[in-house]
Design an enzyme around this catalytic site. Structure first.
Site, short mmCIF file in Angstrom:
data_model
loop_
_atom_site.label_atom_id
_atom_site.label_comp_id
_atom_site.label_asym_id
_atom_site.label_seq_id
_atom_site.Cartn_x
_atom_site.Cartn_y
_atom_site.Cartn_z
N VAL A 1 0.84 -1.21 0.00
CA VAL A 1 0.00 0.00 0.00
C VAL A 1 0.87 1.25 0.00
O VAL A 1 0.65 2.19 -0.76
CB VAL A 1 -0.94 -0.01 1.23
CG1 VAL A 1 -1.64 1.34 1.40
CG2 VAL A 1 -1.97 -1.12 1.11
N CYS A 2 1.89 1.25 0.84
CA CYS A 2 2.70 2.46 1.03
C CYS A 2 3.26 2.98 -0.29
O CYS A 2 3.06 4.14 -0.66
CB CYS A 2 3.83 2.17 2.01
SG CYS A 2 5.01 3.51 2.15
N ILE B 1 -5.49 10.35 6.70
CA ILE B 1 -5.73 10.24 5.26
C ILE B 1 -6.73 11.30 4.81
O ILE B 1 -6.53 11.97 3.79
CB ILE B 1 -6.25 8.83 4.89
CG1 ILE B 1 -5.16 7.79 5.18
CG2 ILE B 1 -6.68 8.77 3.43
CD1 ILE B 1 -5.54 6.36 4.85
N HIS C 1 21.97 28.05 12.45
CA HIS C 1 21.07 29.19 12.41
C HIS C 1 21.09 29.79 11.01
O HIS C 1 22.16 29.95 10.44
CB HIS C 1 21.54 30.25 13.42
CG HIS C 1 20.73 31.52 13.35
ND1 HIS C 1 19.47 31.61 13.90
CD2 HIS C 1 21.00 32.73 12.79
CE1 HIS C 1 18.99 32.83 13.67
NE2 HIS C 1 19.90 33.52 13.01
P1 NAD Z 1 -7.44 7.66 11.16
O1 NAD Z 1 -7.73 6.74 12.27
O2 NAD Z 1 -6.22 8.49 11.17
O3 NAD Z 1 -8.67 8.65 10.95
C1 NAD Z 1 -9.99 8.23 10.77
C2 NAD Z 1 -10.89 9.36 11.23
O4 NAD Z 1 -12.20 9.07 10.87
C3 NAD Z 1 -10.87 9.56 12.74
O5 NAD Z 1 -10.68 10.92 13.00
C4 NAD Z 1 -12.26 9.08 13.16
O6 NAD Z 1 -12.75 9.74 14.30
C5 NAD Z 1 -13.07 9.40 11.93
N1 NAD Z 1 -14.27 8.61 11.75
C6 NAD Z 1 -14.42 7.28 11.98
N2 NAD Z 1 -15.69 6.90 11.64
C7 NAD Z 1 -16.32 8.01 11.17
C8 NAD Z 1 -17.62 8.27 10.65
N3 NAD Z 1 -18.51 7.28 10.54
N4 NAD Z 1 -17.94 9.53 10.27
C9 NAD Z 1 -17.01 10.52 10.37
N5 NAD Z 1 -15.77 10.34 10.86
C10 NAD Z 1 -15.42 9.09 11.24
O7 NAD Z 1 -7.51 6.75 9.84
P2 NAD Z 1 -7.13 7.09 8.36
O8 NAD Z 1 -6.98 8.53 8.16
O9 NAD Z 1 -8.14 6.36 7.53
O10 NAD Z 1 -5.73 6.40 8.23
C11 NAD Z 1 -5.63 4.99 8.44
C12 NAD Z 1 -4.28 4.60 8.95
O11 NAD Z 1 -3.30 4.79 7.97
C13 NAD Z 1 -3.91 5.35 10.18
O12 NAD Z 1 -3.75 4.41 11.20
C14 NAD Z 1 -2.63 6.01 9.86
O13 NAD Z 1 -1.69 5.75 10.87
C15 NAD Z 1 -2.18 5.40 8.55
N6 NAD Z 1 -1.70 6.47 7.67
C16 NAD Z 1 -0.61 7.16 8.00
C17 NAD Z 1 -0.19 8.19 7.20
C18 NAD Z 1 1.03 8.97 7.58
O14 NAD Z 1 1.86 8.47 8.30
N7 NAD Z 1 1.14 10.20 7.11
C19 NAD Z 1 -0.88 8.54 6.07
C20 NAD Z 1 -1.99 7.82 5.77
C21 NAD Z 1 -2.40 6.78 6.58
#
Ligand code: NAD
Length: 579
Positions: free
Chosen positions: A157-158, A299, A558
């Site tokens: 995926v990454c 995301i 700096h």
């Molecule tokens: P996340 O857990 O970061 O965010 C999901 C969000 O959706 C939360 O804020 C949650 O409260 C909200 N949510 C859940 N159900 C909902 C609903 N029914 N209605 C509205 N809001 C709702 O998950 P993600 O953004 O999908 O990312 C998934 C995983 O992928 C994460 O664990 C993250 O660590 C990883 N990821 C990391 C990176 C990075 O490192 N930059 C980038 C992308 C993904």
């Protein structure tokens, strides 16, 4: 066997030496030579190891105590039994357990399938960052490795549909944003002309460069890559079904499950191509006029950033009261402010009650205090989290335990309940981050090769690549509060950092948390452009047990953003002159 006291050994000329870390707790199983406590005098730091294996019955010291030779550290019940169930829920700050010796003997006593088409000393299931790192490390350590991956390209995926393509698009978004911001400072560009196929091609070229490189690396290491969907058929066999339906049986002495995770789907939504997950959104099918992002997490916010910069009117709906739940509110505030200016609307504490897919648009029902009852969108991105892929790989046939959510519990050596089968990355436990998977993958490979290795990171940095970036590593302020850990927090506002002001940004902040007793760095965070880069220094400080003086007295160039790290530390030592 009767319990025995473990005492402080001869410390030479030292007396009344401070205990700065207690690395075990009652109930833990420890191995001979495993560090129990850390002592620090004004001259040196030393760990006191266990003199024999056993279970910790009682702790007789705590952080801050002063000890001398002969003082009792703890009471240990010696034991020769196998370790208890995997310690998957153990906090990363605790030391690893070293259960059984690796699979050298297991390998010779295995019941390898006689009908296997291909044999491996190490079979790795899944070629994401964790899986390919595990495979390459195992090959470098002399193992015959088979890497099984369902998709034609390596990287998971990454590389293919996650971190890498999203960063290419976020870079494009930042260029557009930055160009627009310069209007306030005397440089005005016209509105951007976006050639979507060319932008897609740029993103794809970045991905193929990396995935192509991996193919070459696998070949040079003589790692056999088998393409198809893998399912365990026994404790030493995996059946791989190719895209053409042909099956191939892989026999293995040891296995590493690196099967990753998949986006969570919201139940009850219509099956309509305009409702996308992150993979579909990264394809950039078009630039919708009106886009709804469900989920104000990592995301959701990164993709909202991209589409808003490309010209979509983006709304974000987040179920909890704030964006990025779990992150410290002082970090989220500057991001929220900036996103509010960039997006059409942010509806927090709001749920999507339903979506009706009509020909003209997607009609979305919203439930929330400040949200309208319904709104109309051209596309919807669902980004409500990811779930581990523990189910659906036939783990039961191998005897591997998978919990109800799909996680595979492991111990600190990444060993599952089946001693010769390991699991790493998203499929084991949060955080679901590529860099955690990479380190776990290498550790698992080393354990299989007979090294005394374990994954015992004190911190795993998280970076949200929005504009501004939000990043943290180790303990957060929210976690410190919840756990009752007393910390001194050094904080430095970017409004007083010349480099940040030169970049046109003044809302950032950097902070570091130090243990009030030992003085050591426990966590750190920042918000601002390139905040993620600052986590490297803070993570190293945490791993090395640095205190505020160590960081503050290190000369930082700096003008750089990294000075905010040094100045956060100086705030704690009382030597800060810049505020
Ligand atoms: P996340 O857990 O970061 O965010 C999901 C969000 O959706 C939360 O804020 C949650 O409260 C909200 N949510 C859940 N159900 C909902 C609903 N029914 N209605 C509205 N809001 C709702 O998950 P993600 O953004 O999908 O990312 C998934 C995983 O992928 C994460 O664990 C993250 O660590 C990883 N990821 C990391 C990176 C990075 O490192 N930059 C980038 C992308 C993904």
């Amino acid at each position: 066997m009767s319990a025995r006291e473990v005492r402080v050994p001869d410390l030479g000329d030292f007396k009344d030496v401070a205990v700065i870390e207690v690395l075990v707790r009652p109930g833990d199983r420890v191995e001979k030579e495993q560090p129990l406590i850390t002592l620090e005098s004004d001259k040196a730091t030393m760990e006191v190891p266990a003199t024999e294996a056993g279970i910790v019955k009682q702790l007789n010291v705590k952080v801050g105590d002063k000890v001398s030779a002969g003082d009792s550290i703890l009471v240990l019940e010696p034991s020769v039994e196998a370790p208890p169930a995997p310690a998957a829920s153990k906090p990363a700050s605790l030391p690893p357990t070293f259960p059984e010796k690796p699979s050298k003997s297991a390998a010779s006593s295995t019941k390898l399938p006689q009908n296997a088409d291909i044999m491996a000393e190490v079979m790795v299931l899944g070629a994401g960052p964790g899986g390919y790192s595990a495979a390459f490390r195992a090959a470098d350590l002399g193992k015959k490795v088979v890497l099984v991956e369902r998709y034609p390209s390596l990287g998971g995926v990454c590389l293919n549909v996650g971190c890498i393509p999203s960063k290419a698009l976020l870079h494009a978004a930042k260029v557009i944003e930055d160009a627009g911001m310069m209007a306030k400072h005397g440089i005005r560009f016209g509105p951007p002309t976006i050639d979507l196929p060319e932008l897609r091609q740029y993103k794809t070229s970045v991905v193929t460069k990396l995935t192509g490189g991996l193919k070459g690396l696998a070949k040079r290491r003589k790692v056999s890559v088998v393409q198809g969907v893998g399912r365990f058929t026994g404790p030493h066999s995996l059946e791989v079904t190719g895209a053409d339906g042909k099956k191939l049986l892989v026999g293995f002495e040891a296995a590493i499950i690196a099967a990753g995770s998949a986006p969570i789907r919201l139940p009850g939504l219509p099956d309509d191509p305009r409702i996308m997950d992150s993979t579909a959104a990264l394809e950039l099918p078009d630039i919708p006029e009106r886009l709804l992002v469900i989920g104000g997490g990592i995301i959701g916010l990164e993709m909202a950033n991209v589409y808003a910069a490309l010209g979509s009117k983006v709304d974000v709906v987040e179920m909890t009261p704030g964006l990025l739940p779990g992150a410290d509110p002082d970090l989220v505030k500057p991001l929220h402010k900036r996103m509010q200016a960039r997006l059409a609307a942010i509806y927090t504490a709001t749920k999507v009650a339903g979506i009706e897919a009509k020909q003209d648009a997607l009609h979305v029902k919203l439930e929330g205090k400040d949200a309208p009852a319904s709104k109309v969108y051209d596309r919807v991105l669902v980004a409500v989290g990811r779930r581990p892929n523990g189910h659906g790989i036939g783990a039961e046939a191998a005897g591997v335990t998978v919990d109800a959510r799909g996680f595979i519990p492991t111990d600190a050596q990444l060993r599952t309940n089946v001693p010769h089968i390991f699991a790493i990355g998203d499929v084991t436990k949060p955080p679901l981050l590529a860099h955690k998977a990479v380190h776990e993958g290498k550790t698992a490979a080393e354990v299989i090769a007979g090294h005394k290795a374990a994954f015992d990171a004190r911190c795993i940095p998280s970076v949200v690549y929005t504009d501004p970036e939000v990043a943290w590593t180790g303990l957060t302020e929210l976690e410190a509060k919840a756990a009752g850990i007393e910390v001194s927090v050094g904080r430095f506002p970017w409004a007083a950092n010349g480099r940040s002001l030169g970049m046109g940004y003044s809302d950032g902040v950097t902070k570091i948390l130090f243990d009030k007793t030992s003085g050591r760095a426990l966590g750190g965070a920042a918000v601002g452009p390139n905040a993620g880069e600052l986590m490297a220094e803070i993570s190293l400080a945490i791993e090395m047990g640095a205190d505020a003086q160590d960081i503050g007295l290190t000369v930082h160039a700096h003008p750089t953003l990294s000075e905010t790290v040094a100045m956060s530390a100086e705030q704690v030592t009382g030597t800060l002159t810049d505020l």
